[in-house]
Motif scaffolding. Structure first.
Motif, PDB file in Angstrom:
ATOM      1  N   ILE A  78      -9.470 -54.016  41.642  1.00 21.70           N
ATOM      2  CA  ILE A  78     -10.155 -53.268  40.664  1.00 21.70           C
ATOM      3  C   ILE A  78     -10.769 -54.213  39.742  1.00 21.70           C
ATOM      4  CG2 ILE A  78      -9.882 -51.972  38.467  1.00 21.70           C
ATOM      5  CD1 ILE A  78      -7.583 -50.506  39.583  1.00 21.70           C
ATOM      6  N   ASP A  79     -10.255 -55.251  39.274  1.00 19.77           N
ATOM      7  CA  ASP A  79     -10.694 -56.519  38.618  1.00 19.77           C
ATOM      8  C   ASP A  79     -11.928 -57.087  39.391  1.00 19.77           C
ATOM      9  OD1 ASP A  79      -8.966 -55.913  36.501  1.00 19.77           O
ATOM     10  OD2 ASP A  79      -7.582 -57.478  36.975  1.00 19.77           O
ATOM     11  N   LYS A  80     -11.590 -57.337  40.470  1.00 18.34           N
ATOM     12  CA  LYS A  80     -12.733 -57.907  41.623  1.00 18.34           C
ATOM     13  C   LYS A  80     -13.969 -57.194  41.450  1.00 18.34           C
ATOM     14  CE  LYS A  80     -13.224 -60.078  45.818  1.00 18.34           C
ATOM     15  NZ  LYS A  80     -12.520 -60.476  47.284  1.00 18.34           N
ATOM     16  N   ALA A  81     -13.617 -55.806  41.637  1.00 15.19           N
ATOM     17  CA  ALA A  81     -14.899 -54.812  41.756  1.00 15.19           C
ATOM     18  C   ALA A  81     -15.651 -54.838  40.381  1.00 15.19           C
ATOM     19  CB  ALA A  81     -14.391 -53.505  42.095  1.00 15.19           C
ATOM     20  N   LYS A  82     -14.946 -54.970  39.328  1.00 13.56           N
ATOM     21  CA  LYS A  82     -15.586 -54.589  38.158  1.00 13.56           C
ATOM     22  C   LYS A  82     -16.184 -56.060  37.660  1.00 13.56           C
ATOM     23  CE  LYS A  82     -12.835 -52.674  34.969  1.00 13.56           C
ATOM     24  NZ  LYS A  82     -11.947 -52.203  33.868  1.00 13.56           N
ATOM     25  N   LYS A  83     -15.805 -57.197  38.018  1.00 10.48           N
ATOM     26  CA  LYS A  83     -16.482 -58.237  37.884  1.00 10.48           C
ATOM     27  C   LYS A  83     -17.565 -58.580  38.783  1.00 10.48           C
ATOM     28  CE  LYS A  83     -12.480 -61.112  36.431  1.00 10.48           C
ATOM     29  NZ  LYS A  83     -11.556 -62.196  37.002  1.00 10.48           N
TER      30      LYS A  83
ATOM     31  N   LEU B 181     -26.054 -45.039  45.241  1.00 11.93           N
ATOM     32  CA  LEU B 181     -26.035 -43.642  45.248  1.00 11.93           C
ATOM     33  C   LEU B 181     -25.720 -43.241  46.838  1.00 11.93           C
ATOM     34  CD1 LEU B 181     -28.075 -42.277  42.456  1.00 11.93           C
ATOM     35  CD2 LEU B 181     -25.608 -42.292  42.376  1.00 11.93           C
ATOM     36  N   ILE B 182     -26.525 -43.342  47.495  1.00 11.62           N
ATOM     37  CA  ILE B 182     -26.488 -43.163  48.847  1.00 11.62           C
ATOM     38  C   ILE B 182     -25.090 -43.571  49.689  1.00 11.62           C
ATOM     39  CG2 ILE B 182     -27.348 -43.155  51.308  1.00 11.62           C
ATOM     40  CD1 ILE B 182     -30.269 -43.162  49.771  1.00 11.62           C
ATOM     41  N   GLN B 183     -24.990 -44.958  49.461  1.00 13.20           N
ATOM     42  CA  GLN B 183     -23.751 -45.608  49.818  1.00 13.20           C
ATOM     43  C   GLN B 183     -22.287 -44.787  49.317  1.00 13.20           C
ATOM     44  OE1 GLN B 183     -23.884 -49.884  49.437  1.00 13.20           O
ATOM     45  NE2 GLN B 183     -25.931 -49.830  49.858  1.00 13.20           N
ATOM     46  N   TYR B 184     -22.391 -44.673  48.061  1.00  9.80           N
ATOM     47  CA  TYR B 184     -21.252 -43.965  47.127  1.00  9.80           C
ATOM     48  C   TYR B 184     -21.029 -42.722  47.950  1.00  9.80           C
ATOM     49  CZ  TYR B 184     -18.147 -42.597  43.363  1.00  9.80           C
ATOM     50  OH  TYR B 184     -17.067 -42.222  42.888  1.00  9.80           O
ATOM     51  N   GLU B 185     -22.002 -42.151  48.402  1.00  5.80           N
ATOM     52  CA  GLU B 185     -21.753 -40.681  48.718  1.00  5.80           C
ATOM     53  C   GLU B 185     -21.298 -40.593  50.224  1.00  5.80           C
ATOM     54  OE1 GLU B 185     -21.934 -37.576  47.203  1.00  5.80           O
ATOM     55  OE2 GLU B 185     -22.185 -38.976  45.460  1.00  5.80           O
ATOM     56  N   LYS B 186     -21.752 -41.752  50.773  1.00  4.26           N
ATOM     57  CA  LYS B 186     -21.354 -41.715  52.532  1.00  4.26           C
ATOM     58  C   LYS B 186     -19.945 -42.400  52.453  1.00  4.26           C
ATOM     59  CE  LYS B 186     -26.059 -41.524  54.475  1.00  4.26           C
ATOM     60  NZ  LYS B 186     -26.924 -42.195  55.377  1.00  4.26           N
ATOM     61  N   LEU B 187     -19.197 -42.806  51.627  1.00  5.38           N
ATOM     62  CA  LEU B 187     -18.100 -43.824  51.599  1.00  5.38           C
ATOM     63  C   LEU B 187     -16.879 -42.786  52.168  1.00  5.38           C
ATOM     64  CD1 LEU B 187     -17.630 -45.460  48.430  1.00  5.38           C
ATOM     65  CD2 LEU B 187     -17.975 -46.689  50.438  1.00  5.38           C
ATOM     66  N   GLU B 188     -16.482 -43.451  53.191  1.00  5.32           N
ATOM     67  CA  GLU B 188     -15.099 -42.634  54.053  1.00  5.32           C
ATOM     68  C   GLU B 188     -14.113 -43.374  54.206  1.00  5.32           C
ATOM     69  OE1 GLU B 188     -14.587 -39.591  57.673  1.00  5.32           O
ATOM     70  OE2 GLU B 188     -16.639 -40.663  57.580  1.00  5.32           O
ATOM     71  N   ASN B 189     -13.124 -43.597  53.087  1.00  2.00           N
ATOM     72  CA  ASN B 189     -12.040 -44.454  53.223  1.00  2.00           C
ATOM     73  C   ASN B 189     -10.987 -43.556  52.495  1.00  2.00           C
ATOM     74  OD1 ASN B 189     -11.927 -45.596  50.392  1.00  2.00           O
ATOM     75  ND2 ASN B 189     -13.899 -46.220  51.153  1.00  2.00           N
ATOM     76  N   PHE B 190      -9.657 -43.719  52.628  1.00  2.00           N
ATOM     77  CA  PHE B 190      -8.654 -43.243  52.033  1.00  2.00           C
ATOM     78  C   PHE B 190      -8.527 -43.157  50.520  1.00  2.00           C
ATOM     79  CE2 PHE B 190      -4.269 -42.530  50.442  1.00  2.00           C
ATOM     80  CZ  PHE B 190      -3.937 -41.411  51.201  1.00  2.00           C
ATOM     81  N   PHE B 191      -9.055 -44.105  50.071  1.00  2.00           N
ATOM     82  CA  PHE B 191      -9.429 -44.405  48.413  1.00  2.00           C
ATOM     83  C   PHE B 191     -10.258 -43.425  47.933  1.00  2.00           C
ATOM     84  CE2 PHE B 191     -10.921 -45.867  44.514  1.00  2.00           C
ATOM     85  CZ  PHE B 191      -9.821 -46.152  43.708  1.00  2.00           C
TER      86      PHE B 191
ATOM     87  N   THR C 182     -14.374 -51.354  47.485  1.00  2.00           N
ATOM     88  CA  THR C 182     -15.778 -51.185  47.745  1.00  2.00           C
ATOM     89  C   THR C 182     -16.516 -49.876  47.038  1.00  2.00           C
ATOM     90  OG1 THR C 182     -15.807 -51.827  50.096  1.00  2.00           O
ATOM     91  CG2 THR C 182     -17.261 -50.128  49.553  1.00  2.00           C
ATOM     92  N   THR C 183     -15.506 -48.900  46.680  1.00  2.00           N
ATOM     93  CA  THR C 183     -15.618 -47.800  46.021  1.00  2.00           C
ATOM     94  C   THR C 183     -15.961 -47.893  44.743  1.00  2.00           C
ATOM     95  OG1 THR C 183     -14.327 -46.415  47.524  1.00  2.00           O
ATOM     96  CG2 THR C 183     -14.767 -45.264  45.557  1.00  2.00           C
ATOM     97  N   LEU C 184     -14.897 -48.735  44.057  1.00  2.00           N
ATOM     98  CA  LEU C 184     -15.076 -48.988  42.404  1.00  2.00           C
ATOM     99  C   LEU C 184     -16.176 -50.054  42.206  1.00  2.00           C
ATOM    100  CD1 LEU C 184     -11.382 -49.131  41.727  1.00  2.00           C
ATOM    101  CD2 LEU C 184     -13.081 -47.514  41.276  1.00  2.00           C
ATOM    102  N   PHE C 185     -16.449 -50.887  42.992  1.00  2.00           N
ATOM    103  CA  PHE C 185     -17.780 -51.836  42.968  1.00  2.00           C
ATOM    104  C   PHE C 185     -19.040 -50.667  42.673  1.00  2.00           C
ATOM    105  CE2 PHE C 185     -21.682 -53.133  44.966  1.00  2.00           C
ATOM    106  CZ  PHE C 185     -22.102 -54.181  44.038  1.00  2.00           C
ATOM    107  N   LEU C 186     -19.212 -49.737  43.539  1.00  2.00           N
ATOM    108  CA  LEU C 186     -20.344 -48.821  43.568  1.00  2.00           C
ATOM    109  C   LEU C 186     -20.169 -48.207  42.272  1.00  2.00           C
ATOM    110  CD1 LEU C 186     -20.584 -48.048  47.433  1.00  2.00           C
ATOM    111  CD2 LEU C 186     -22.272 -49.330  45.861  1.00  2.00           C
ATOM    112  N   TYR C 187     -18.836 -47.579  42.010  1.00  2.00           N
ATOM    113  CA  TYR C 187     -18.618 -46.780  40.939  1.00  2.00           C
ATOM    114  C   TYR C 187     -18.912 -47.460  39.626  1.00  2.00           C
ATOM    115  CZ  TYR C 187     -15.863 -44.156  37.439  1.00  2.00           C
ATOM    116  OH  TYR C 187     -15.439 -43.471  36.387  1.00  2.00           O
ATOM    117  N   PHE C 188     -18.644 -48.792  39.249  1.00  2.00           N
ATOM    118  CA  PHE C 188     -18.761 -49.488  38.215  1.00  2.00           C
ATOM    119  C   PHE C 188     -20.335 -49.781  37.985  1.00  2.00           C
ATOM    120  CE2 PHE C 188     -14.257 -51.005  38.716  1.00  2.00           C
ATOM    121  CZ  PHE C 188     -13.630 -50.062  37.568  1.00  2.00           C
TER     122      PHE C 188
END
Length: 244
Positions: free
Chosen positions: A40-45, A61-71, A123-129
């Motif tokens: 989380i810290d790594k993604a935020k930085k 936004l497209i990448q975020y919508e297409k994400l497919e992993n457990f998290f 990956t998810t939280l990088f795009l989210y942040f």
């Protein structure tokens, strides 16, 4: 998430690699929550260094919508809710991870789940942040109140008086009284008087996860405060050093 995509085909030889890795993490004391916190810290930085252009925003936004992993599958589900803060969303994903891990009988699948969960979280939280801080930011009380800690002090006061819950959701029925309290702060320059009522309404809606009708707002501020509200004003006056 599709189990075949997550775990793939099981091979016996994978156990010889996975089991030592599992033991290694146990010895180091690296539990999943601690490892996730690092991601989380790594993604935020990483996200904080992004200068987001309109083109990048659309691509992210497209990448975020297409994400497919457990998290991502669990995070995006809970992210829709306005009743959970970020920490609670993370805890929800951790709970789902723990539920899944208890069903696994092989060390190889456990390590696959762990790897997918952690890399997916980063990956998810990088795009989210990146998207949250640059394109989805909503005006809040902290943006309209004067003083570095004024909004925090006021929010804590509202929680203590049971106006809002821990997630800032409005839990009182009388919106008119609630509106007048904010008007009192504006009249006494705790809320910046330069802001129009429409901006204050927007900040309140975002902060308290509820709608405030403009008509109700306009009518509310013309009504004389009752004894309960006067008592609240007295307490706020002491809190913010207002002469009242």
């Amino acid at each position: 998430m599709d189990q075949k995509k997550l775990y793939g085909r099981w091979n016996f030889w994978e156990e010889f690699v996975s089991y030592p890795m599992m033991v290694y993490y146990r010895i180091r004391g690296e539990n999943i929550q601690k490892m996730l916190s690092k991601r989380i810290d790594k993604a935020k930085k990483k996200a904080s260094k992004i200068i987001l252009t309109e083109k990048m925003k659309n691509e992210f936004l497209i990448q975020y919508e297409k994400l497919e992993n457990f998290f991502s599958s669990h995070f995006k589900d809970i992210d829709i809710s306005r009743n959970h803060n970020f920490e609670e969303k993370i805890n929800y994903c951790l709970d789902e991870y723990r539920k899944e891990s208890t069903c696994l009988i092989t060390s190889s699948n456990l390590m696959k789940l762990q790897g997918n969960f952690l890399s997916g979280a980063e990956t998810t939280l990088f795009l989210y942040f990146a998207l949250e801080s640059k394109t989805k930011r909503e005006i809040r009380l902290s943006d309209i109140m004067i003083g570095e800690n004024s909004s925090k002090i006021f929010i804590d006061f509202l929680k203590d008086k049971k106006f809002i819950d821990e997630n800032h959701n409005l839990i009182v029925d009388q919106k008119s009284s609630f509106i007048r309290i904010h008007r009192f702060l504006k009249d006494n320059h705790i809320i910046n008087p330069d802001f129009q009522d429409t901006t204050i309404i927007e900040a309140m809606e975002n902060e308290y996860n509820t709608k405030f009708d403009k008509g109700t707002f306009s009518r509310a501020i013309t009504v004389k405060p009752n004894d309960f509200e006067e008592d609240i004003y007295q307490k706020l006056s002491k809190l913010f050093n207002i002469r009242y």
